[in-house]
Design an enzyme around this catalytic site. Structure first.
Site, PDB file in Angstrom:
ATOM      1  N   ASP A   1      79.684  26.715  18.025  1.00  0.00           N
ATOM      2  CA  ASP A   1      78.540  25.953  18.077  1.00  0.00           C
ATOM      3  C   ASP A   1      77.466  26.832  17.333  1.00  0.00           C
ATOM      4  O   ASP A   1      77.491  28.099  17.166  1.00  0.00           O
ATOM      5  CB  ASP A   1      78.104  25.750  19.292  1.00  0.00           C
TER       6      ASP A   1
ATOM      7  N   ASP B   1      77.815  28.225  12.147  1.00  0.00           N
ATOM      8  CA  ASP B   1      77.108  27.232  11.489  1.00  0.00           C
ATOM      9  C   ASP B   1      77.962  26.690  10.451  1.00  0.00           C
ATOM     10  O   ASP B   1      78.345  27.493   9.471  1.00  0.00           O
ATOM     11  CB  ASP B   1      76.000  27.947  10.825  1.00  0.00           C
ATOM     12  N   VAL B   2      78.409  25.582  10.462  1.00  0.00           N
ATOM     13  CA  VAL B   2      79.406  24.788   9.647  1.00  0.00           C
ATOM     14  C   VAL B   2      78.826  24.892   8.102  1.00  0.00           C
ATOM     15  O   VAL B   2      79.390  24.349   7.401  1.00  0.00           O
ATOM     16  CB  VAL B   2      79.649  23.585  10.055  1.00  0.00           C
TER      17      VAL B   2
ATOM     18  N   TYR C   1      72.946   9.324   7.517  1.00  0.00           N
ATOM     19  CA  TYR C   1      73.970   9.571   8.397  1.00  0.00           C
ATOM     20  C   TYR C   1      75.164   8.785   8.198  1.00  0.00           C
ATOM     21  O   TYR C   1      76.306   9.097   8.216  1.00  0.00           O
ATOM     22  CB  TYR C   1      73.466   9.426   9.797  1.00  0.00           C
TER      23      TYR C   1
ATOM     24  N   ASN D   1      83.682  18.487  15.071  1.00  0.00           N
ATOM     25  CA  ASN D   1      82.816  17.396  15.584  1.00  0.00           C
ATOM     26  C   ASN D   1      81.279  17.625  15.338  1.00  0.00           C
ATOM     27  O   ASN D   1      80.409  16.807  15.475  1.00  0.00           O
ATOM     28  CB  ASN D   1      82.792  17.871  17.372  1.00  0.00           C
TER      29      ASN D   1
ATOM     30  N   LYS E   1      78.775  10.113   7.290  1.00  0.00           N
ATOM     31  CA  LYS E   1      80.248   9.707   8.130  1.00  0.00           C
ATOM     32  C   LYS E   1      81.169   8.563   7.169  1.00  0.00           C
ATOM     33  O   LYS E   1      82.212   8.767   7.609  1.00  0.00           O
ATOM     34  CB  LYS E   1      79.693   8.850   9.232  1.00  0.00           C
TER      35      LYS E   1
ATOM     36  N   ALA F   1      78.133   6.902  22.309  1.00  0.00           N
ATOM     37  CA  ALA F   1      78.313   7.859  23.532  1.00  0.00           C
ATOM     38  C   ALA F   1      77.140   8.655  23.865  1.00  0.00           C
ATOM     39  O   ALA F   1      76.566   9.392  23.130  1.00  0.00           O
ATOM     40  CB  ALA F   1      79.407   8.670  23.157  1.00  0.00           C
TER      41      ALA F   1
END
Length: 262
Positions: A50, A78-79, A170, A105, A174, A203
């Site tokens: 994370d 950090d991606v 977003y 994720n 996605k 979710a």
């Protein structure tokens, strides 16, 4: 629409015993955290990652107390930083010898209408959600190609299929994750790696509550056939299925984790 209570928690069945898994954005109570727990319950060794270092270390300590220190490792990442992504996967290989499962994720949302959206808002969401997934898929495949096997599960969203006001950045990200998943699956099939994705609808977890108004949450929940949101572990269950041998003939698929009606 009916109001249906959340089902009972499903116990582990050893589906991933002896496997090594990497989960990004796994600190806290969201889908990533729930997935890390489910993987551990299924017998995997899990490396959680994370960008929020303090939360990551707290979650590592919590999981280690429950499942044993040898079962879980935490590596900040950090991606959006290629060097950190490489370090994450190199650490997993160095400590565990191989990588069997990767759950991408990490993602970033937000709400802004196009007429008001800045370039920075657009680019930030795309860089974390789509580019970050790309970096992690690429890093995973570079290791899995040599070991001739493995599973990658990406976290997409039903918004990648369905229009929603204020979510252009977003949704675009996605939808890109879905397309990336399909293309990666075709390439990875040559060396025995499966690549699939989940597409949750709603979710609920603490971070979502912070960035979403109560009115919007109520509106989104009203569209769910069961009249409730999904628990993060319900999405994690589908991720476990895709990571396990039960889905051995599935690749390039995007599985909706939703009961939404029009």
């Amino acid at each position: 629409m009916t109001d249906v209570e959340s089902p009972s928690y499903v116990p582990g069945h050893g589906l991933l015993t002896g496997r090594t898994a990497v989960v990004t954005a796994a600190a806290g109570a969201g889908i990533g955290g729930a997935t890390a727990r489910r993987l551990l319950e299924e017998g995997a060794r899990v490396l959680i990652s994370d960008a929020h270092v303090r939360r990551l270390k707290e979650h590592e300590a919590q999981l280690a107390a429950e499942f044993g220190e040898a079962s879980v490792t935490a590596v900040p990442c950090d991606v959006t930083d290629e060097t950190q992504v490489r370090t994450l996967f190199e650490t997993a290989v160095r400590e565990h010898g191989r990588i069997d499962v990767v759950v991408n994720n990490a993602g970033l949302g937000g709400t802004a209408h196009l007429v008001d959206m800045t370039d920075d808002q657009w680019s930030r969401v795309l860089d974390v959600t789509l580019n970050g997934t790309f970096r992690c898929v690429r890093a995973a495949l570079r290791h899995m190609k040599d070991t001739r096997g493995g599973v990658i599960v990406n976290n997409a969203s039903v918004v990648g299929w369905r229009a929603q006001a204020g979510q252009a950045h977003y949704a675009a990200a996605k939808a890109g994750v879905m397309a990336l998943t399909r293309c990666a699956a075709v390439e990875a099939a040559d060396y025995g790696v499966r690549v699939n994705a989940v597409a949750p609808s709603l979710a609920l977890h603490p971070h979502l509550v912070k960035v979403t108004t109560p009115e919007l949450l109520a509106e989104l929940t009203a569209h769910e056939a069961y009249g409730r949101y999904a628990e993060p572990w319900e999405v994690a269950n589908v991720i476990v299925f895709l990571a396990s041998g039960y889905s051995s003939y599935m690749t390039g698929e995007v599985v909706s984790v939703s009961n939404r009606h029009p």
